[in-house]
Design a protein around this motif. Structure first.
Motif: not given
Length: 122
Positions: A10-11, A16-21, A83-85, A118-122
């Motif tokens: 949650s950001v 910014s976030l970086r996802l890994s797989c 620049s997450l929205k 899960q990515v949550t942007v508020s």
């Protein structure tokens, strides 16, 4: 092939976030890779794709903000999200398969999926 994602959270908007797989299993390196996201009530969206030649494509909604990359030495696919929205809020999953048209973000097959993060942007 097993795919395991991490890095969601949650950001605040603009962060910014970086996802890994991380991929494992036989022949995982022969597949094209992609990041997808799913929001309740909406269709699954192909966010970013990378083929085995390193060609990339992005959904218009994330162009200029998200970057897909691979670290082949560590069998890891990344999605750098800047620049997450709030509209980026979704469950993000990585997938391995065969791309048929990278310009149109179309796939012959999507063979393997991770469990999602899960990515949550508020």
């Amino acid at each position: 092939v097993q795919l395991v994602e991490s890095g969601g959270g949650s950001v605040q908007a603009g962060e910014s976030l970086r996802l890994s797989c991380v991929a494992s299993g036989p022949n995982h390196e022969i597949y094209d890779m992609g990041w997808f996201r799913l929001t309740p009530g909406k269709e699954r969206e192909a966010v970013a794709l990378i083929d085995t030649s390193g060609n990339r494509n992005y959904a218009d909604s994330v162009k200029g903000r998200f970057t897909i990359s691979q670290d082949n030495a560590n069998n890891t696919l990344y999605l750098q999200m800047n620049s997450l929205k709030p509209e980026d809020t979704a469950k993000y999953s990585c997938a391995a398969g065969i791309i048929s048209d990278i310009a149109e973000r179309k796939w012959y097959s999507l063979n393997y999926w991770g469990q999602g993060t899960q990515v949550t942007v508020s």
